[in-house]
Design an enzyme around this catalytic site. Sequence first.
Site, PDB file in Angstrom:
ATOM      1  N   ASP A  43       0.858  -1.196   0.000  1.00  0.00           N
ATOM      2  CA  ASP A  43       0.000   0.000   0.000  1.00  0.00           C
ATOM      3  C   ASP A  43       0.891   1.242   0.000  1.00  0.00           C
ATOM      4  OD1 ASP A  43      -2.297   1.450  -0.069  1.00  0.00           O
ATOM      5  OD2 ASP A  43      -3.082   0.787   1.865  1.00  0.00           O
ATOM      6  N   HIS A  52     -10.095  -2.341  -7.729  1.00  0.00           N
ATOM      7  CA  HIS A  52     -10.071  -1.264  -6.718  1.00  0.00           C
ATOM      8  C   HIS A  52      -9.301  -0.038  -7.208  1.00  0.00           C
ATOM      9  CE1 HIS A  52      -9.948   0.736  -2.894  1.00  0.00           C
ATOM     10  NE2 HIS A  52      -8.633   0.607  -2.774  1.00  0.00           N
TER      11      HIS A  52
HETATM   12  C1  HEM Z   1      -9.578  -1.918   3.912  1.00  0.00           C
HETATM   13  C2  HEM Z   1      -9.850  -1.148   2.880  1.00  0.00           C
HETATM   14  C3  HEM Z   1      -8.873  -0.871   1.780  1.00  0.00           C
HETATM   15  C4  HEM Z   1      -7.864  -1.645   1.294  1.00  0.00           C
HETATM   16  C5  HEM Z   1      -7.465  -3.049   1.721  1.00  0.00           C
HETATM   17  C6  HEM Z   1      -7.223  -0.892   0.240  1.00  0.00           C
HETATM   18  C7  HEM Z   1      -6.134  -1.334  -0.492  1.00  0.00           C
HETATM   19  C8  HEM Z   1      -5.477  -0.590  -1.429  1.00  0.00           C
HETATM   20  C9  HEM Z   1      -4.277  -0.999  -2.105  1.00  0.00           C
HETATM   21  C10 HEM Z   1      -3.539  -2.317  -1.877  1.00  0.00           C
HETATM   22  C11 HEM Z   1      -3.935  -0.019  -2.963  1.00  0.00           C
HETATM   23  C12 HEM Z   1      -2.720  -0.019  -3.898  1.00  0.00           C
HETATM   24  C13 HEM Z   1      -1.582   0.776  -3.321  1.00  0.00           C
HETATM   25  C14 HEM Z   1      -1.416   2.131  -3.921  1.00  0.00           C
HETATM   26  O1  HEM Z   1      -1.646   2.317  -5.124  1.00  0.00           O
HETATM   27  O2  HEM Z   1      -1.039   3.034  -3.162  1.00  0.00           O
HETATM   28  C15 HEM Z   1      -4.927   1.022  -2.848  1.00  0.00           C
HETATM   29  C16 HEM Z   1      -4.946   2.197  -3.573  1.00  0.00           C
HETATM   30  C17 HEM Z   1      -5.939   3.155  -3.469  1.00  0.00           C
HETATM   31  N1  HEM Z   1      -7.041   3.133  -2.648  1.00  0.00           N
HETATM   32 FE1  HEM Z   1      -7.501   1.686  -1.338  1.00  0.00          FE
HETATM   33  N2  HEM Z   1      -7.872   0.302   0.111  1.00  0.00           N
HETATM   34  C18 HEM Z   1      -8.883   0.359   1.025  1.00  0.00           C
HETATM   35  C19 HEM Z   1      -9.760   1.392   1.225  1.00  0.00           C
HETATM   36  C20 HEM Z   1      -9.885   2.484   0.405  1.00  0.00           C
HETATM   37  C21 HEM Z   1     -10.912   3.496   0.518  1.00  0.00           C
HETATM   38  C22 HEM Z   1     -12.027   3.529   1.577  1.00  0.00           C
HETATM   39  C23 HEM Z   1     -10.696   4.388  -0.489  1.00  0.00           C
HETATM   40  C24 HEM Z   1     -11.490   5.631  -0.832  1.00  0.00           C
HETATM   41  C25 HEM Z   1     -12.814   5.693  -0.765  1.00  0.00           C
HETATM   42  C26 HEM Z   1      -9.505   3.972  -1.197  1.00  0.00           C
HETATM   43  C27 HEM Z   1      -8.921   4.657  -2.231  1.00  0.00           C
HETATM   44  C28 HEM Z   1      -7.747   4.291  -2.848  1.00  0.00           C
HETATM   45  C29 HEM Z   1      -7.082   5.109  -3.844  1.00  0.00           C
HETATM   46  C30 HEM Z   1      -7.511   6.489  -4.338  1.00  0.00           C
HETATM   47  C31 HEM Z   1      -5.947   4.390  -4.241  1.00  0.00           C
HETATM   48  C32 HEM Z   1      -4.911   4.826  -5.267  1.00  0.00           C
HETATM   49  C33 HEM Z   1      -5.359   4.408  -6.659  1.00  0.00           C
HETATM   50  C34 HEM Z   1      -4.396   4.879  -7.714  1.00  0.00           C
HETATM   51  O3  HEM Z   1      -3.939   6.011  -7.619  1.00  0.00           O
HETATM   52  O4  HEM Z   1      -4.141   4.129  -8.654  1.00  0.00           O
HETATM   53  N3  HEM Z   1      -9.059   2.808  -0.633  1.00  0.00           N
HETATM   54  N4  HEM Z   1      -5.855   0.651  -1.903  1.00  0.00           N
END
Ligand code: HEM
Length: 503
Positions: free
Chosen positions: A207, A352
Amino acid sequence: MSSPTPPPLDLGNIQGDILAGGLPKKTETCYFFRINDAYVHDFRTQLAKLVPLITSTAEVLDDQRKQLAQNKKDAAEKKITPPLLKICGVNISFSTKGLKKMGITDEIGDAAFDAGMLSGAKDLGDIGHSSPNGQFDPDWVPAFKQEIHGLILITGDSYATAAEKLAEIEHIFRVKTQNPIIHEVIRLVGDVRSGKEKGHEHFGFQDGISNPAVKDVDAKPNPGQQVIPQGIILCGRPGDAPTLGTPAVPVHRPSWALDGSFLSFRYLFQLVPEFNKFLKENPITITGLTHEQGSELLGARLVGRWKSGAPVDLAPLHDDPVLGQDPLRNNDFHYTFPDDQQTQTRCPFAAHLRKTNPRGDLDQFGPNALTPHRIVRSGIAFGPEVTPAEAATERTQLPRGLLFIAYQSNIEQGFQFVQQSWSNNTKFPPKKPANEVPGFDPIIGQTNNGGVRTLSGTNPNSQTTDLNLDKQWVVPKGGEYFFSPSIPALKNTFALAKPAGEL
Ligand code: HEM
């Protein structure tokens, strides 16, 4: 009201968790508090003593430089497990009820913040039921249904450092006395996972790779990293967006809101054994892949990255850990390969990553379509590792998950929009060419109207097969919206001077 041309940005004025990678944290305590009715004035006078402890972005950058220099020195001396420098961070933010409690009643210009997260839980898709008075009652832990006035973040290189700082703060607010100024509502502790899971959230994926770069703050954006105007994150700065719509309504903010940011907090439980079971039972079957590799590929396609951090848009069938760890390449993709635009061969439309930052998918709506919806994430994992008993029974017995924190200057366009209009919206991103309904964000997409969560394009070779996503593996258990003011606002508007002669 904020002036039309704010003074030049001073990183010494901005609380340190908002920009530049956030407060340095190996461990983080989120201390949610309520101000004691009898001591509201004392709270504001004692706040003056907390202000010098608040860590600014300038200090964060300085700490990062010091740690980097130390790392180089340790590497030169070939130290195997060098200790981190003793570094600590403190930030404070207030809910709408907290501002009112302090008597700060100016209209701040954010409807979601004014309403509070609890009242918007149904629209966020959280599961719950109708209470006897007909109101929606989400399945949250009781603490988040109580009145919360503020959140203090304390980060550190160790529990000892964080505990020492918390004791100092509790002393300022007389917490352990007969007449406490604040009450602790709930304390949540997050930890960076250890060993090879360092930096990975509990499902096992790296992450903290992708955040937008803020103009003139993040000096050298990495390839693929979107540069956004300061005002998307900081109130009162250029780009602090008007409420969208036609005609757009400009936001009017009080002058003390300058350089503050809204903090969306979500207490998210993760059902890790159940998630792993699902992957095991639904491997993607492609010639040449073993069952285990098929399960890993499914996990990567649900998230949009492999566990190593390598994006599936660049590494569609096999993990590439070297790519995953390379900041010059691991964010440089746009979902614009011809095979991915129309057929989701590389990355499912609803993965996601693609849901929460659809990159090139919105090009048809102009170069800035994404910008108002960008957020800066700064969360941390909480809870223990999966125990052997949980792994064997494939059932969660201990709470674990993510203390999700995101900053933005407009909650409706930021966190709330991403969750409601993108992750929960089966028709997003709009993929007319293939006439495909992408489905739910498999990680955080949710519905509370009884619908079944499905996802299209799970298998790169069979575009239209919908995968039934079974249960939600991420379960919201609480949250609130806060405002994280600038340090001058804390000092000059929120804190009160003591009358002369009073200690
Ligand atoms: C337990 C809940 C969550 C898990 C396990 C999770 C997991 C991840 C992972 C593994 C990444 C990829 C790492 C990265 O690109 O930095 C990521 C990216 C991201 N997540 Fe989550 N996330 C969660 C909750 C959320 C929530 C609630 C939101 C917003 C409503 C969110 C928004 C984002 C965004 C904006 C990115 C970057 C996408 C990009 O720029 O390509 N995440 N998340």
